[in-house]
Design an enzyme around this catalytic site. Structure first.
Site, short mmCIF file in Angstrom:
data_model
loop_
_atom_site.label_atom_id
_atom_site.label_comp_id
_atom_site.label_asym_id
_atom_site.label_seq_id
_atom_site.Cartn_x
_atom_site.Cartn_y
_atom_site.Cartn_z
N ASP A 6 -2.76 -5.24 -11.55
CA ASP A 6 -1.47 -5.90 -11.38
C ASP A 6 -1.69 -7.28 -10.74
O ASP A 6 -2.73 -7.51 -10.12
CB ASP A 6 -0.64 -4.99 -10.45
CG ASP A 6 0.68 -5.58 -10.06
OD1 ASP A 6 1.32 -6.22 -10.91
OD2 ASP A 6 1.07 -5.39 -8.89
N ASP A 8 1.17 -9.48 -8.98
CA ASP A 8 1.95 -9.74 -7.76
C ASP A 8 1.64 -8.73 -6.66
O ASP A 8 1.75 -7.52 -6.87
CB ASP A 8 3.45 -9.71 -8.07
CG ASP A 8 3.84 -10.87 -8.97
OD1 ASP A 8 3.36 -11.99 -8.73
OD2 ASP A 8 4.61 -10.64 -9.92
N ASP A 137 0.36 -2.12 -6.60
CA ASP A 137 1.04 -1.80 -5.34
C ASP A 137 2.34 -1.03 -5.54
O ASP A 137 2.92 -0.52 -4.59
CB ASP A 137 1.35 -3.08 -4.55
CG ASP A 137 2.32 -3.98 -5.29
OD1 ASP A 137 2.05 -4.28 -6.48
OD2 ASP A 137 3.35 -4.36 -4.71
MG LIG Z 1 2.71 -5.77 -7.80
#
Ligand SMILES: [Mg+2]
Length: 182
Positions: A6, A8, A137
């Site tokens: 990922d 961000d 996350d």
């Molecule tokens: Mg993320």
């Protein structure tokens, strides 16, 4: 192995940029209690919903492009490549801000080089992307049980309560994912 990563909050420090903009605009209000962000979506907390103000900041032209890489993130990708893993950056760019996709494209080119542009996958449906591991996350995904990958959490204050998943940071990933070093 095919490693999906990922962008961000895993490679790019979204929270730091947003917090710094927030402090300039609203110096007397905390975006979230310091050090204890509990919500994946920034601005949604017990002190009132700040989502609209947050989206105004992140939809400003240039916001995504200027994010700083998280310490250790770029080196981790280079080390994974050294071990011949295939890396794909899997990110969603939303629909409310059309420039997000092109800004993420330029971010990848700037921090990882032109050759990495062919490894960028932009989709909100990460479960349909094939891979062995997804480092992200986000606490969970829709249709996660159908995905081919194992979700490895990138450790954050707002995903601490998620049980039964391996979790890493760029400081400890070589210990937590030893299979990537072979
Ligand atoms: Mg993320």
């Amino acid at each position: 192995m095919i490693i999906l990563i990922d962008i961000d909050e895993v490679l790019a420090d979204f929270e730091a940029a947003l917090t710094s903009e927030w402090q300039k605009l609203y110096p007397h209000t905390l975006l979230f209690p310091s050090g204890s962000r509990k919500h994946y979506y920034i601005g949604q907390d017990e002190e009132g919903n700040k989502s609209e103000l947050v989206s105004k900041i992140i939809h400003r032209e240039g916001f995504f492009e200027q994010l700083q890489p998280l310490p250790g993130a770029i080196d981790a990708i280079k080390l994974m490549q050294h071990y011949n893993h295939q890396i794909y950056l899997v990110t969603s760019a939303g629909v409310s801000y059309p420039n997000a996709a092109s800004e993420k494209y330029r971010w990848v080119e700037r921090h990882l080089g032109k050759e990495f542009l062919s490894c960028l996958v932009i989709t909100p449906a990460k479960s349909i992307v094939r891979g062995d591991i997804l480092i992200d996350d986000r606490p969970s995904f829709r249709d996660e049980r159908l995905a081919s990958w194992e979700h490895v959490l990138y450790d954050k204050s707002y995903n601490k309560t998620v049980p039964r998943k391996r979790r890493i940071t760029w400081e400890n990933w070589t210990d937590e994912l030893p299979e990537l070093l072979t």
